[in-house]
Scaffold this motif. Structure first.
Motif, PDB file in Angstrom:
ATOM      1  N   LEU A   1      -2.803  -1.072   8.381  1.00 26.07           N
ATOM      2  CA  LEU A   1      -1.383  -0.742   8.294  1.00 26.07           C
ATOM      3  C   LEU A   1      -0.612  -0.970   9.601  1.00 26.07           C
TER       4      LEU A   1
ATOM      5  N   THR B   1       8.586 -10.155  12.352  1.00 27.34           N
ATOM      6  CA  THR B   1       9.088 -11.268  11.555  1.00 27.34           C
ATOM      7  C   THR B   1      10.541 -11.038  11.151  1.00 27.34           C
TER       8      THR B   1
ATOM      9  N   TYR C   1      -1.076  -3.040  12.016  1.00 28.55           N
ATOM     10  CA  TYR C   1      -0.943  -4.488  12.210  1.00 28.55           C
ATOM     11  C   TYR C   1       0.088  -5.051  11.232  1.00 28.55           C
ATOM     12  N   ARG C   2      -0.021  -4.681   9.978  1.00 27.24           N
ATOM     13  CA  ARG C   2       0.876  -5.215   8.959  1.00 27.24           C
ATOM     14  C   ARG C   2       2.326  -4.806   9.231  1.00 27.24           C
ATOM     15  N   LEU C   3       2.545  -3.553   9.614  1.00 29.05           N
ATOM     16  CA  LEU C   3       3.893  -3.095   9.932  1.00 29.05           C
ATOM     17  C   LEU C   3       4.455  -3.830  11.145  1.00 29.05           C
ATOM     18  N   SER C   4       3.616  -4.035  12.150  1.00 23.44           N
ATOM     19  CA  SER C   4       4.051  -4.737  13.356  1.00 23.44           C
ATOM     20  C   SER C   4       4.442  -6.176  13.053  1.00 23.44           C
ATOM     21  N   VAL C   5       3.605  -6.871  12.309  1.00 23.63           N
ATOM     22  CA  VAL C   5       3.902  -8.268  11.973  1.00 23.63           C
ATOM     23  C   VAL C   5       5.170  -8.355  11.126  1.00 23.63           C
ATOM     24  N   LEU C   6       5.300  -7.479  10.149  1.00 21.54           N
ATOM     25  CA  LEU C   6       6.499  -7.472   9.305  1.00 21.54           C
ATOM     26  C   LEU C   6       7.747  -7.185  10.143  1.00 21.54           C
TER      27      LEU C   6
ATOM     28  N   LEU D   1      -7.727  -6.946   9.728  1.00 22.75           N
ATOM     29  CA  LEU D   1      -6.339  -6.863  10.150  1.00 22.75           C
ATOM     30  C   LEU D   1      -5.357  -6.974   9.000  1.00 22.75           C
ATOM     31  N   ARG D   2      -5.624  -7.856   8.068  1.00 22.25           N
ATOM     32  CA  ARG D   2      -4.663  -8.034   6.978  1.00 22.25           C
ATOM     33  C   ARG D   2      -4.566  -6.803   6.088  1.00 22.25           C
ATOM     34  N   GLU D   3      -5.465  -5.835   6.271  1.00 20.95           N
ATOM     35  CA  GLU D   3      -5.413  -4.583   5.522  1.00 20.95           C
ATOM     36  C   GLU D   3      -5.072  -3.388   6.421  1.00 20.95           C
TER      37      GLU D   3
END
Length: 160
Positions: A21, A31, A23-28, A17-19
């Motif tokens: 994209l 936030t 997921y990362r865009l959603s979390v960013l 998940l931490r890699e």
């Protein structure tokens, strides 16, 4: 008893998940949205969804709820609840279209416009603070890359 060992090439790839994209865009995105939402929630008691409806309506007076959903990628239920809440507190009003009585158009009321005018500078200030860690070249590159991803994700319809 274990089954036969699978050849390396036929294994299902592991999702990190931490890699990943999306997921990362959603979390960013979540936030950043929560950071700004704390300001208008504390000052005006608005939810993220209500502010999104107000922001789009302030930018496009006379927009329909359906169009708001399309522009914000919010589902119908979230748009409907946000619209109802904003009408209830007196920030939004619904009018029937003169061309098509079945179509409702949304407008900020004078109270809604006042709140909108108070929030916009706060939101822009937060955006500037967030972007301040980027050089002008990095900002241009981020914009270019976001446009490229948006076109890939939605080739038939611009996202913004």
């Amino acid at each position: 008893m274990n089954g036969p060992a699978m050849p390396e090439s036929s294994r299902i790839p592991q999702l990190r998940l931490r890699e990943f994209l999306p997921y990362r865009l959603s979390v960013l995105s979540n936030t950043i949205s929560r950071r700004i939402a704390e300001l208008y929630d504390r000052e005006f008691g608005l939810t993220i969804w209500q502010w999104r409806v107000m922001a789009v309506t302030g930018d496009t007076p006379g927009i329909s709820a359906t169009e708001i959903g399309q522009r914000t990628a919010m589902d119908k239920v979230a748009v409907s609840r946000a619209v109802a809440g904003l009408i209830e507190v007196g920030y939004l009003e619904r009018k029937s279209s003169e061309e098509d009585a079945r179509r409702s158009m949304l407008f900020l009321t004078s109270a809604g416009k006042s709140v909108y005018d108070d929030i916009v500078p706060m939101a822009i200030s937060e955006e500037q603070a967030l972007e301040s860690v980027l050089t002008p070249e990095e900002r241009r590159e981020l914009t270019r890359l976001m446009e490229k991803l948006a076109q890939s994700a939605s080739p038939g319809r611009p996202l913004w």
